[in-house]
Design an enzyme around this catalytic site. Structure first.
Site, PDB file in Angstrom:
ATOM      1  N   THR A 113     -16.226   0.003   2.453  1.00 51.82           N
ATOM      2  CA  THR A 113     -14.719   0.791   2.274  1.00 51.82           C
ATOM      3  C   THR A 113     -14.370   2.644   2.672  1.00 51.82           C
ATOM      4  O   THR A 113     -15.275   3.053   1.865  1.00 51.82           O
ATOM      5  CB  THR A 113     -13.383   0.295   0.680  1.00 51.82           C
ATOM      6  N   ASN A 144      -5.542  -4.965  -7.123  1.00 52.84           N
ATOM      7  CA  ASN A 144      -7.054  -4.855  -6.162  1.00 52.84           C
ATOM      8  C   ASN A 144      -6.653  -2.973  -5.686  1.00 52.84           C
ATOM      9  O   ASN A 144      -7.814  -2.265  -6.112  1.00 52.84           O
ATOM     10  CB  ASN A 144      -7.029  -5.286  -5.081  1.00 52.84           C
ATOM     11  N   ASP A 202       0.784  -1.155  -0.314  1.00 56.70           N
ATOM     12  CA  ASP A 202      -0.221   0.100   0.121  1.00 56.70           C
ATOM     13  C   ASP A 202       0.999   0.387  -0.256  1.00 56.70           C
ATOM     14  O   ASP A 202       2.144   0.829   0.534  1.00 56.70           O
ATOM     15  CB  ASP A 202      -1.540  -0.289   1.284  1.00 56.70           C
ATOM     16  N   TYR A 253     -13.264   7.147 -14.018  1.00 65.19           N
ATOM     17  CA  TYR A 253     -13.133   6.322 -13.348  1.00 65.19           C
ATOM     18  C   TYR A 253     -14.152   5.044 -13.424  1.00 65.19           C
ATOM     19  O   TYR A 253     -13.662   3.651 -13.973  1.00 65.19           O
ATOM     20  CB  TYR A 253     -14.239   6.145 -11.861  1.00 65.19           C
ATOM     21  N   LYS A 285     -11.861   1.170 -15.803  1.00 64.78           N
ATOM     22  CA  LYS A 285     -12.393  -0.391 -15.025  1.00 64.78           C
ATOM     23  C   LYS A 285     -13.346  -0.819 -16.236  1.00 64.78           C
ATOM     24  O   LYS A 285     -13.356  -2.148 -15.929  1.00 64.78           O
ATOM     25  CB  LYS A 285     -13.595   0.215 -13.775  1.00 64.78           C
TER      26      LYS A 285
END
Length: 245
Positions: free
Chosen positions: A182, A81, A31, A147, A151
């Site tokens: 999240t 991810n 991360d 986005y 994706k």
């Protein structure tokens, strides 16, 4: 078993780290927020190792793959991810910098991860990879061009990678989560609230969103090595939202 998980400092990435660790897998938790990755490590039984990297930087991606190989071994599993919420602006209002940042973090990082992980898996003759797409991989959304474009592209990247490496014993699949509880959804809510919008209540039983753990269990299933004929697929984890019209 050895795994690499990116975006491991929170959300779905953290949940996948813990799912894999519980099964006895050694995990490199990657991360840009090292403190978040270290917290994920502390939540495990000692099998999760934190590593800081900017996934939009190809040199740092190459370094995290090398760190995994050197400290844990050749990865059997890769959860590709990490991502960000994007700008949430109409195309005419979005700046080139905002577009570039989202594409870099959400799409380029996926390519870099595959580029540097796959040679090791090809050498080993095995591997399971899951890329994180989104419900936005399957449909359009106003003010989300950056986005949605990233994706959507992840689906094409997943299917192409699957076709290239299927003869090497490697499976590549994609999960497409809907609204999930999240930190990124919190940022998305803030962006929508700025424009007087709200996330619609979608999901089984009228629930607004999935938990990170629910999505993680689907990713963990796809990372298993006993479903070899499942590759090049996109699995929706959205409570049926993508089937509505």
């Amino acid at each position: 078993m050895v795994a690499i998980v990116t975006g491991a400092g929170s959300g779905i990435g953290r949940a996948v780290c813990l799912e894999l660790a519980q099964a006895g897998t050694q995990v490199l938790a990657v991360d840009i927020d090292l403190a978040g990755a270290e917290e994920t490590s502390r939540m495990s039984d000692g099998t999760v190792v934190a590593h800081r990297a900017d996934v939009s930087n190809p040199a740092e991606v190459e370094q995290y793959v090398a760190a995994a190989v050197d400290t844990l071994g050749i990865p059997d599993q890769f959860f590709n991810n990490a991502g960000i919420a994007g700008a949430n602006r109409a195309i005419v209002d979005m700046t080139p910098g905002e577009w570039s940042t989202t594409i870099s973090v959400n799409l380029n990082s996926m390519f870099y991860g595959l580029k540097y992980v796959l040679p090791h898996m090809i050498t080993a003759g095995r591997g399971q990879i899951v890329n994180t797409g989104s419900i936005a991989s399957l449909q359009g959304a106003a003010k989300r061009a950056d986005y949605v474009a990233a994706k959507h592209a992840i689906l094409g990247l997943t299917r192409t990678a699957a076709a290239e490496v299927r003869d090497h014993g490697i499976a590549v699949n994609c999960i497409c989560p809907g609204s999930t509880d999240t930190p990124i959804i919190g940022k998305f809510r803030a962006l929508l609230a700025r424009d007087g919008q709200a996330i619609p209540a979608l999901g089984v039983g009228g629930r607004g969103m999935a938990s990170a753990q629910e999505v993680a269990r689907t990713a963990a299933f796809l990372l298993r090595d006993d479903v070899p004929f499942l590759t090049g697929s996109a699995i929706s984890v959205d409570g049926g939202a993508s089937g509505r019209y």
